[in-house]
Design an enzyme around this catalytic site. Sequence first.
Site, PDB file in Angstrom:
ATOM      1  N   THR A   9       0.853  -1.059  -0.090  1.00 24.16           N
ATOM      2  CA  THR A   9      -0.011   0.059  -0.055  1.00 24.16           C
ATOM      3  C   THR A   9       0.922   1.150   0.124  1.00 24.16           C
ATOM      4  O   THR A   9       0.372   2.472  -0.023  1.00 24.16           O
ATOM      5  CB  THR A   9      -0.883   0.064   1.318  1.00 24.16           C
ATOM      6  N   GLY A  12       5.889   4.854  -2.177  1.00 23.58           N
ATOM      7  CA  GLY A  12       7.322   4.584  -2.401  1.00 23.58           C
ATOM      8  C   GLY A  12       7.918   3.761  -2.702  1.00 23.58           C
ATOM      9  O   GLY A  12       8.845   3.388  -3.644  1.00 23.58           O
ATOM     10  N   ASP A  70       7.937  -6.764   4.337  1.00 26.22           N
ATOM     11  CA  ASP A  70       7.881  -6.131   5.325  1.00 26.22           C
ATOM     12  C   ASP A  70       9.325  -5.386   5.500  1.00 26.22           C
ATOM     13  O   ASP A  70      10.250  -6.146   5.650  1.00 26.22           O
ATOM     14  CB  ASP A  70       7.518  -6.744   6.662  1.00 26.22           C
ATOM     15  N   LYS A 183      19.822   4.533  -5.002  1.00 26.43           N
ATOM     16  CA  LYS A 183      19.307   4.049  -3.748  1.00 26.43           C
ATOM     17  C   LYS A 183      18.820   2.530  -3.916  1.00 26.43           C
ATOM     18  O   LYS A 183      19.310   1.724  -2.982  1.00 26.43           O
ATOM     19  CB  LYS A 183      17.913   4.643  -3.568  1.00 26.43           C
ATOM     20  N   ARG A 189      16.122  -3.066   0.201  1.00 29.86           N
ATOM     21  CA  ARG A 189      14.978  -3.591  -0.680  1.00 29.86           C
ATOM     22  C   ARG A 189      15.783  -4.080  -1.924  1.00 29.86           C
ATOM     23  O   ARG A 189      15.443  -5.174  -2.493  1.00 29.86           O
ATOM     24  CB  ARG A 189      14.093  -2.474  -0.969  1.00 29.86           C
TER      25      ARG A 189
HETATM   26  P1  ITT Z   1       2.874  -2.295   3.035  1.00 30.44           P
HETATM   27  O1  ITT Z   1       2.810  -3.000   4.369  1.00 30.44           O
HETATM   28  O2  ITT Z   1       1.531  -2.306   2.354  1.00 30.44           O
HETATM   29  O3  ITT Z   1       3.884  -2.797   2.216  1.00 30.44           O
HETATM   30  P2  ITT Z   1       4.077  -0.041   4.806  1.00 30.44           P
HETATM   31  O4  ITT Z   1       4.536   1.581   4.541  1.00 30.44           O
HETATM   32  O5  ITT Z   1       3.181  -0.269   5.857  1.00 30.44           O
HETATM   33  O6  ITT Z   1       3.354  -0.614   3.304  1.00 30.44           O
HETATM   34  P3  ITT Z   1       6.010  -1.515   5.954  1.00 30.44           P
HETATM   35  O7  ITT Z   1       5.042  -2.142   6.955  1.00 30.44           O
HETATM   36  O8  ITT Z   1       6.946  -2.362   5.463  1.00 30.44           O
HETATM   37  O9  ITT Z   1       5.351  -0.804   4.792  1.00 30.44           O
HETATM   38  O10 ITT Z   1       6.622  -0.536   6.670  1.00 30.44           O
HETATM   39  C1  ITT Z   1       7.739   0.099   6.434  1.00 30.44           C
HETATM   40  C2  ITT Z   1       8.024   1.336   7.029  1.00 30.44           C
HETATM   41  O11 ITT Z   1       9.414   1.540   7.272  1.00 30.44           O
HETATM   42  C3  ITT Z   1       7.782   2.638   6.070  1.00 30.44           C
HETATM   43  O12 ITT Z   1       6.254   3.111   6.277  1.00 30.44           O
HETATM   44  C4  ITT Z   1       8.878   3.501   6.135  1.00 30.44           C
HETATM   45  O13 ITT Z   1       8.451   4.411   7.410  1.00 30.44           O
HETATM   46  C5  ITT Z   1       9.936   2.691   6.828  1.00 30.44           C
HETATM   47  N1  ITT Z   1      10.949   2.243   5.582  1.00 30.44           N
HETATM   48  C6  ITT Z   1      10.865   1.020   4.889  1.00 30.44           C
HETATM   49  N2  ITT Z   1      11.751   0.892   3.866  1.00 30.44           N
HETATM   50  C7  ITT Z   1      12.023   2.281   3.883  1.00 30.44           C
HETATM   51  C8  ITT Z   1      13.101   3.008   2.966  1.00 30.44           C
HETATM   52  O14 ITT Z   1      13.523   2.490   1.745  1.00 30.44           O
HETATM   53  N3  ITT Z   1      13.224   4.177   3.024  1.00 30.44           N
HETATM   54  C9  ITT Z   1      12.598   5.035   4.222  1.00 30.44           C
HETATM   55  N4  ITT Z   1      11.753   4.360   4.995  1.00 30.44           N
HETATM   56  C10 ITT Z   1      11.639   3.298   4.912  1.00 30.44           C
END
Ligand code: ITT
Length: 207
Positions: A9, A12, A70, A183, A189
């Site tokens: 969801t 980014g 995640d 990046k 990722r």
């Molecule tokens: P989905 O679960 O739907 O994929 P989400 O935003 O809830 O979307 P996550 O539970 O994986 O995703 O939470 C990841 C959080 O960690 C995200 O909202 C960012 O705040 C942080 N995060 C993860 N990867 C990041 C990145 O590459 N750069 C900056 N912040 C990141």
Amino acid sequence: MDKVLVATTNRGKLREFRHIFSRYGIEIISLEDMKEKITVEEDRETFLENAIKKAKIYGDFYKIPVITEDAGLEVEALGGYPGVYSARFYSIDFGGKEEVKDNKDVANINKLLRLLKNEKNRKARFVSVVVFYSPEISGIWTEGYCYGSITEKPEGDKGFGYDPVFIPEGYKKTMAQLEIDEKNRISHRGKAVRKLIEILSRLSFEI
Ligand code: ITT
């Protein structure tokens, strides 16, 4: 396999996934392309359990191969927090709640910088756990890490989440000052997804 649903969801994240997969000619579809909508709560205690939960629910519901992730930020001086709570760090009791004025990413960053005020140890790492699940075949997971440190103030407007306060090891810029391909080359990722693609191609998934 002609299509994979990247079930996130987070816009980014989706943008970065599409960019990585574009090199391999793999067609990505997103949750926005799906007519019927479902939501999945991320209530598990590890990245892997959350990613598997999302993959199983989305994959079994839509009956197509899915990729879920995640991810989060682990800060050494905070004992690994925000960790699995990264997306909603502003709202949890640990360290006190943070008011959301602009958006959640800004509130998360404000809380992080507040908790690290006067803290010398700014070491942190991003973690990504990626799951591929095909309801007819099986599942695979990979992980990727990106080590670095937390700045004193936000810089840059690219990327998302904690990128403006994270400087990758060996860099003088924040992740939010890097172009998307740079990046992806060094990110948690990018590393996890490239490992996944390597395994899938070894298993002859025509990926
Ligand atoms: P989905 O679960 O739907 O994929 P989400 O935003 O809830 O979307 P996550 O539970 O994986 O995703 O939470 C990841 C959080 O960690 C995200 O909202 C960012 O705040 C942080 N995060 C993860 N990867 C990041 C990145 O590459 N750069 C900056 N912040 C990141």
